[in-house]
Scaffold this motif. Sequence first.
Motif, PDB file in Angstrom:
ATOM      1  N   ALA A 185       0.617  -1.190   0.076  1.00  0.00           N
ATOM      2  CA  ALA A 185       0.062   0.282  -0.026  1.00  0.00           C
ATOM      3  C   ALA A 185       0.848   1.300   0.011  1.00  0.00           C
ATOM      4  N   GLY A 186       1.907   1.052   0.686  1.00  0.00           N
ATOM      5  CA  GLY A 186       2.944   2.470   0.873  1.00  0.00           C
ATOM      6  C   GLY A 186       3.448   2.562  -0.478  1.00  0.00           C
ATOM      7  N   ALA A 187       3.906   1.661  -1.143  1.00  0.00           N
ATOM      8  CA  ALA A 187       4.622   1.793  -2.402  1.00  0.00           C
ATOM      9  C   ALA A 187       3.726   2.296  -3.442  1.00  0.00           C
ATOM     10  N   SER A 188       2.367   1.858  -3.503  1.00  0.00           N
ATOM     11  CA  SER A 188       1.474   1.999  -4.603  1.00  0.00           C
ATOM     12  C   SER A 188       0.988   3.515  -4.283  1.00  0.00           C
ATOM     13  N   THR A 189       0.843   3.973  -3.070  1.00  0.00           N
ATOM     14  CA  THR A 189       0.272   5.300  -2.881  1.00  0.00           C
ATOM     15  C   THR A 189       1.406   6.296  -3.147  1.00  0.00           C
ATOM     16  N   ALA A 190       2.609   5.740  -2.798  1.00  0.00           N
ATOM     17  CA  ALA A 190       3.810   6.741  -3.272  1.00  0.00           C
ATOM     18  C   ALA A 190       3.699   6.850  -4.765  1.00  0.00           C
ATOM     19  N   ALA A 191       3.556   5.948  -5.441  1.00  0.00           N
ATOM     20  CA  ALA A 191       3.637   5.991  -6.931  1.00  0.00           C
ATOM     21  C   ALA A 191       2.563   6.765  -7.612  1.00  0.00           C
ATOM     22  N   ALA A 192       1.158   6.604  -6.999  1.00  0.00           N
ATOM     23  CA  ALA A 192      -0.011   7.092  -7.926  1.00  0.00           C
ATOM     24  C   ALA A 192      -0.733   7.919  -7.003  1.00  0.00           C
ATOM     25  N   GLY A 193      -0.491   8.099  -5.679  1.00  0.00           N
ATOM     26  CA  GLY A 193      -1.198   8.975  -4.503  1.00  0.00           C
ATOM     27  C   GLY A 193      -2.341   7.878  -4.128  1.00  0.00           C
ATOM     28  N   PRO A 194      -2.841   8.381  -3.135  1.00  0.00           N
ATOM     29  CA  PRO A 194      -4.121   7.538  -2.480  1.00  0.00           C
ATOM     30  C   PRO A 194      -5.284   7.254  -3.384  1.00  0.00           C
ATOM     31  N   ILE A 195      -5.442   5.976  -3.584  1.00  0.00           N
ATOM     32  CA  ILE A 195      -6.435   5.529  -4.662  1.00  0.00           C
ATOM     33  C   ILE A 195      -7.374   4.631  -3.937  1.00  0.00           C
ATOM     34  N   ALA A 196      -8.692   4.933  -3.591  1.00  0.00           N
ATOM     35  CA  ALA A 196      -9.565   4.430  -2.644  1.00  0.00           C
ATOM     36  C   ALA A 196     -10.263   3.359  -3.410  1.00  0.00           C
TER      37      ALA A 196
END
Lengths: 345, 350
Positions: free
Chosen positions: A259-270
């Motif tokens: 979750a951390g890596a994906s949020t870092a790359a694309a921003g918070p996607i809910a």
Amino acid sequence: MTTLTASAPPRAQKAARLTLGLLLLAMMLAAIAALSLAVGARPIPLETVWRALTAYDATATEHRIIWDLRLPRTVIGLLVGAALGLAGAVLQGATRNPLADPSILGIHAGASLAVVLGVAFFGMTQLSSYVWLAFLGAGGAMLVVYSVASLGREGATPVKLALAGAALSAVMFSVINGILLTSQRTLDEIRFWQVGSLAGRSMDILFQVTPFLIVGAVLALAVARLLDGLSMGDDVARALGQRIGISRALSGLAAVILAGASTAAAGPIAFVGLTVPHVARSITGPGYRWILPYSMLLAPILLLGADVLGRVISPPGEVQVGIVTALIGAPFFIALVRRKKLAAL
Amino acid sequence: MTAAIDTTGIIASRAHSASRRNRLAWALAAALAVTFALSMYLGDFPIPVSGIIQSLFSPLTGLANRSVDFIVLQVRLPRALLAIASGAAFGLSGIIFQTLLRNPLASPDIIGISRGASAAAVFVIIILGWTGLAVSLGAFAGAVLTALAIYFLAWRNGLTPYRVVLIGIGTDAVLIAAISYIFTRARINEVQQAMSWLVGSLNAARYTDLLVLAAAMAVLIPALIALLRSLDPMELGDDTARALGAPVEPARLGLMLVAVAFAAFATAAVGPVGFVAFVAGPLARALLKGAGRGFLHAALIGALVMLVSDLIAQHMLPATQLPVGVVTGACGAIFLLWLLITSGRSGRVN
């Protein structure tokens, strides 16, 4: 003896059926990825896409669009989608909570808060430096939410986890708003990151997060067996000889990395991490050894599909993918909450 | 014989609760008065107490001192009065929701009703280009629409607390996405302007806002008192209450509407100041220790929390005026942790 041999063929059949399903999903994913390369403000025919990939010609504008803009975007969509799907499935298994999702559990708010703090007080402006901040924030938030929810007698029950996550998210967002109000520069930096988008991400960021995504994915797939144990309840898992503390910690680690890596790359996607595991479960049945790979393929299909949709629904502009997924995911979440079975939580 | 003893016991304990209720109400009112006085006194421009008193009564006495009057009557007084009125409205809205849904997390700021007001405000500021009172009207409509949406989505053979809260959380997520989307479409100045509305602030307190809110409360408070009377039989359980002829469902719906209206008017006046509605009810209950429902006390606590938080927000950092919502958010965090931990210990959240 006879019952064992009799039950073997259906099981093998199920495995064969599910493997076939995985292949079908992989083909669908390839098709959506191709679409993601072709569709956009400037539509590019599929033959040109193919030629750009196989015989790159630096003088052709369309080839450059493919390589510089759409390929990074598509690859990030694939990886981030897979990570979000896996993270959601692992979180739902480890917490035995059908509502678990990086955004519900406060991971997104934590990542956002860390990024906002970094931009406001340490002058970080590169998307690439957000990665580390987002990680730090995601991990910290997960830790806090889980510890708060597990205080008290019956530990971290699903409802308590969801409530603690939502409430602490609210707190973190009020701090974020306070900072953004006093700093227009930070607000300008953050507002595009905070929606959740695959556009404008360079290959740099991709290279930065890929190692984490791989480690997280491997760890997640490795804990599938442990998740099956946890899903039977703590007592059964313990009776089966599982050390539930370690199982929870390992799955939590996998979820935070992903979750951390994906949020870092694309921003918070809910909502991707929330909805996809449910779809996967409805195809595969309860075993996490199948739910995880299915989630890993279904989520990027949803994410890339939403991204392509966002590019075409309001021309000439784009709707960021995080908004499209919220619009698709929220009704799903609400339908899930309305289901009677959940009352037993 | 035993019956007689029981009655005296009940009467004695009732008298005891009543005196506890009254003492607490007076203590809260006194604290509010002191804070109010402090809010008149504190500021960059020092005014002696005699000057403040003279200013406050200048409309009656006709003794004017233009610069002092401006600070006291046009800056500090409307701000403090608006803080008190909106805090009381938030507190009442919170405790009605929490009582009806039997869940401390069911306050309007947690389940997304305030976010509905924010989303509507952002929409009308950035897309429609409205300003001033029109923005408040838009926010009001947003809060009411969001409450309706949550109500209908959560309704399924009745309402259960957990479903309302979770549906509220889902609705909240959609509204956040909508706000973020509008922000990416706007110019940064517009975003900044809408942003200050999002947190909730008293920095631009005006008498017009105060008047609208006060008029609304003058209607809503009597309605609340009338509806609360019909709540008494409901303490015995829905079935008993129905058997006694109490209009259970209409009363509940009416209270819900009143609660939404309190939240919506307060939000329209000062913005979605977080956690005031959320903390007032549980704090009132904790202080009362079972001596009554505590609606009056929740209103007083809401007003006090708002006024104290605004004083902190104004004077904590020298050169900047923080919006009050930042302070209430931070205080709310501490309170929330305490609530989750203690409710966990007693074995239930809802």
